[in-house]
Design a protein around this motif. Structure first.
Motif: not given
Length: 369
Positions: A246, A281-282, A284-286, A288, A312
């Protein structure tokens, strides 16, 4: 009494291929047979105890698919669009370089032609055995140029303009770490052959001081502020490579990156870092949903590609596996690697009930680490 099978009865002969290499196993075996022990170690090694290099591969085995009964798709579509490019499957060839001509004298020239024939695109490293202009001229697939941020800012910007003038459309930005601790290469007393000259530096090319600084480490490494300043002046959009979580993703986007490249460089920079796939995955979460993400480190199969996309990534980059094809049979070997990976990816999509690449999501997994 022997029963004759009628000639018009369809037999399952899918495995009786006439191709020179039937599988990726065969390509790896052919590459191993052709390469010296020293050159094989150069291709395969990681740093330190090579924990990260092994984990990059092993971590994929812990993502187990859920393939429900009666949900398969007969003919899934592997095509996708990444960074504005139509790809036959979600892949680029990775920017591996610095000695790839040890595997085959045509190096990145052969890789680029194979990528074009396979319907994907090529990322070209600054350390390639052929100049960025020659690689671009060899294949229209060569669209991303990877370069290291080190040395004088003006020299880095000049090289970016040189890449643009040659026809590249993106810059892949890499960081310059301190020297890697590769013990297999130490034990082999590895050195590039005498007479090997840097393809992208020197008179009429780019400032040799950039290469000298990359090798000698006389100046402090760049920080994010300096990187952001150069990205802001870049003549092409920049993708930042080496994203490991992240914090990296946040910093790269703040610095102006228009794409992220999740990678631990195949475990070849520093050991005992997480397997790259476990950080995807983290990131991609960060980032967007809309930021393009490329992934490498540990891809060995089409099912690995499906795993990375489900977690992701928009596409993967193929490095060591493409290098094995190069060593096994030059351009034809790389093309066969890409074809086999695409076909296995197609098979994986079908079993998972995915009609198109965008159907892949974390829901395809039964278990995740």
């Amino acid at each position: 009494m022997t029963t004759q099978i009628p000639q018009d009865v369809r037999r399952d002969d899918r495995y009786a291929t006439g191709e020179k290499f039937a599988s990726l196993r065969g390509i790896k075996a052919a590459a191993r047979a052709k390469l010296s022990e020293t050159n094989w170690n150069y291709l395969q090694c990681g740093t330190g105890d090579e924990i990260t290099a092994r984990e990059n591969v092993a971590a994929f085995d812990r993502y187990l698919f859920d393939a429900p009964l009666f949900t398969g798709v007969a003919n899934p579509d592997t095509r996708t669009n990444v960074l504005g490019y139509e790809l036959s499957f979600p892949a680029f060839t990775a920017p591996f370089g610095g000695g790839e001509t040890l595997f085959h004298p045509e190096g990145m020239l052969a890789v680029g032609r194979a990528a074009h024939a396979a319907g994907i695109r090529q990322m070209v490293p600054v350390a390639a055995g052929h100049s960025l202009e020659d690689v671009r001229e060899a294949s229209p697939a060569a669209v991303v140029f990877q370069m290291t941020f080190c040395g004088e800012e003006s020299a880095v910007i000049d090289m970016m303009h040189r890449a643009k003038d040659a026809g590249y459309e993106y810059i892949c930005v890499t960081f310059s770490p301190i020297r890697q601790w590769r013990e297999r290469m130490m034990e082999d007393r590895f050195s590039l052959p005498a007479g090997e000259k840097p393809s992208n530096f020197g008179p009429g090319k780019s400032d040799i001081a950039m290469l000298t600084e990359l090798l000698d480490f006389t100046e402090p490494r760049w920080g994010w502020d300096k990187a952001a300043s150069v990205i802001a002046q870049a003549p092409l959009p920049c993708i930042v490579k080496g994203i490991g979580g992240r914090a990296d993703a946040r910093a790269a986007l703040k610095a102006g990156a228009q794409g992220l490249y999740v990678s631990n460089y195949g475990g070849r920079t520093i050991d005992r870092t997480p397997a790259a796939i476990t950080t995807l995955a983290e990131v991609r979460a960060e980032a967007g949903p809309d930021v393009p993400i490329i992934f490498d480190s540990g891809i060995r199969r089409g099912s690995d590609i499906a795993t990375a996309i489900a977690l992701g990534a928009n596409a993967v980059a193929l490095g060591r596996i493409a290098a094995l094809g190069l060593a096994a049979d030059g351009e034809a070997g790389v093309k066969r690697v890409l074809d086999l990976l695409r076909d296995e990816f197609w098979t994986t999509l079908g079993h998972l009930g995915c009609s198109v690449v965008s159907d892949l999501s974390p829901e395809v997994f039964r278990t995740m680490p």
